[in-house]
Design a protein around this motif. Structure first.
Motif, short mmCIF file in Angstrom:
data_model
loop_
_atom_site.label_atom_id
_atom_site.label_comp_id
_atom_site.label_asym_id
_atom_site.label_seq_id
_atom_site.Cartn_x
_atom_site.Cartn_y
_atom_site.Cartn_z
N GLY A 57 0.57 72.86 46.53
CA GLY A 57 0.81 72.17 45.27
C GLY A 57 0.98 73.12 44.09
N LEU A 58 0.96 74.40 44.37
CA LEU A 58 1.16 75.40 43.33
C LEU A 58 2.65 75.52 43.03
CD1 LEU A 58 -1.21 78.16 44.74
CD2 LEU A 58 -1.65 76.72 42.73
N ASP A 59 2.96 76.12 41.89
CA ASP A 59 4.34 76.48 41.61
C ASP A 59 4.36 77.97 41.27
OD1 ASP A 59 3.53 76.78 38.92
OD2 ASP A 59 4.34 74.83 38.34
N ALA A 60 5.54 78.51 41.07
CA ALA A 60 5.66 79.95 40.84
C ALA A 60 4.87 80.39 39.61
CB ALA A 60 7.13 80.34 40.70
N ASP A 61 4.89 79.59 38.56
CA ASP A 61 4.13 79.94 37.35
C ASP A 61 2.63 79.97 37.62
OD1 ASP A 61 6.41 80.22 35.80
OD2 ASP A 61 6.38 78.12 35.14
N ALA A 62 2.14 79.00 38.40
CA ALA A 62 0.72 78.97 38.74
C ALA A 62 0.33 80.18 39.59
CB ALA A 62 0.38 77.68 39.47
N LEU A 63 1.22 80.58 40.50
CA LEU A 63 0.95 81.78 41.29
C LEU A 63 0.83 83.01 40.40
CD1 LEU A 63 3.15 81.57 44.52
CD2 LEU A 63 0.66 81.46 44.35
N ARG A 64 1.78 83.15 39.48
CA ARG A 64 1.74 84.30 38.58
C ARG A 64 0.48 84.29 37.72
NH1 ARG A 64 6.36 82.79 38.71
NH2 ARG A 64 8.31 83.05 37.75
N ALA A 65 0.16 83.14 37.19
CA ALA A 65 -1.02 83.02 36.33
C ALA A 65 -2.32 83.22 37.11
CB ALA A 65 -1.03 81.66 35.63
N GLY A 66 -2.30 82.89 38.39
CA GLY A 66 -3.51 82.95 39.19
C GLY A 66 -3.74 84.23 39.95
N VAL A 67 -2.93 85.24 39.70
CA VAL A 67 -3.05 86.49 40.45
C VAL A 67 -4.46 87.08 40.36
CG1 VAL A 67 -2.27 88.89 40.48
CG2 VAL A 67 -0.61 87.06 40.49
N GLY A 68 -5.14 86.89 39.28
CA GLY A 68 -6.50 87.41 39.14
C GLY A 68 -7.58 86.39 39.42
N ASP A 69 -7.20 85.20 39.84
CA ASP A 69 -8.15 84.11 40.06
C ASP A 69 -8.60 84.08 41.53
OD1 ASP A 69 -9.60 81.74 40.13
OD2 ASP A 69 -7.83 80.46 40.02
N PRO A 70 -9.87 84.36 41.79
CA PRO A 70 -10.35 84.36 43.17
C PRO A 70 -10.11 83.04 43.90
CG PRO A 70 -11.98 85.36 41.73
CD PRO A 70 -10.92 84.77 40.84
N GLY A 71 -10.22 81.93 43.20
CA GLY A 71 -9.99 80.63 43.83
C GLY A 71 -8.57 80.47 44.32
N MET A 72 -7.62 80.86 43.49
CA MET A 72 -6.22 80.75 43.87
C MET A 72 -5.91 81.70 45.02
SD MET A 72 -2.80 81.78 43.85
CE MET A 72 -2.81 83.24 42.85
N LEU A 73 -6.44 82.92 44.94
CA LEU A 73 -6.21 83.89 46.02
C LEU A 73 -6.87 83.42 47.31
CD1 LEU A 73 -6.61 87.17 43.98
CD2 LEU A 73 -4.49 86.21 44.90
N GLY A 74 -8.03 82.78 47.20
CA GLY A 74 -8.67 82.21 48.38
C GLY A 74 -7.82 81.11 48.99
N ALA A 75 -7.13 80.35 48.15
CA ALA A 75 -6.23 79.29 48.64
C ALA A 75 -5.06 79.90 49.41
CB ALA A 75 -5.74 78.43 47.49
N VAL A 76 -4.56 81.02 48.95
CA VAL A 76 -3.48 81.69 49.67
C VAL A 76 -3.97 82.13 51.05
CG1 VAL A 76 -1.99 83.74 49.71
CG2 VAL A 76 -2.26 82.42 47.60
N LEU A 77 -5.17 82.69 51.10
CA LEU A 77 -5.72 83.10 52.39
C LEU A 77 -6.00 81.89 53.27
CD1 LEU A 77 -8.05 86.01 51.26
CD2 LEU A 77 -5.84 86.18 52.43
N GLY A 78 -6.40 80.79 52.65
CA GLY A 78 -6.60 79.55 53.40
C GLY A 78 -5.30 79.05 54.01
N PHE A 79 -4.23 79.17 53.24
CA PHE A 79 -2.89 78.82 53.73
C PHE A 79 -2.57 79.62 54.98
CE2 PHE A 79 1.53 80.36 53.67
CZ PHE A 79 2.22 79.18 53.91
#
Length: 94
Positions: free
Chosen positions: A41-63
């Protein structure tokens, strides 16, 4: 060999490094990147903004963890192990 998570005795920087490397690997392929965006459910802007966010990075690893072939391919590409990526996901999800 890339950074690995060492039995929970880590300040989180290795987990962040692995997650950022995994993110780079994931978005390096258009089809995989589109699937990441669609499933998270992320978009490219959210990915860019979340580069330093552990939660977002954890979601990528979860993916990646949810699709073992990608998890294994990513681990090989960034010279680590699937177990290290899973440990990083757990570290970032705390």
């Amino acid at each position: 060999m890339r950074p690995d998570i060492r039995n929970g005795k880590d300040d989180g920087s290795d987990a962040l490094t692995l997650a950022l490397m995994a993110l780079g690997w994931t978005v390096g392929d258009d089809r995989r990147a589109e699937r990441l965006l669609a499933l998270t459910g992320l978009d490219a802007d959210a990915l860019r903004a979340g580069v330093g966010d552990p939660g977002m990075l954890g979601a990528v690893l979860g993916f990646l963890a949810d699709h073992e072939p990608d998890l294994i391919a990513c681990a090989q590409a960034i010279e680590t192990t699937p177990e290290a990526l899973i440990a990083a996901k757990e570290e970032l999800s705390r």
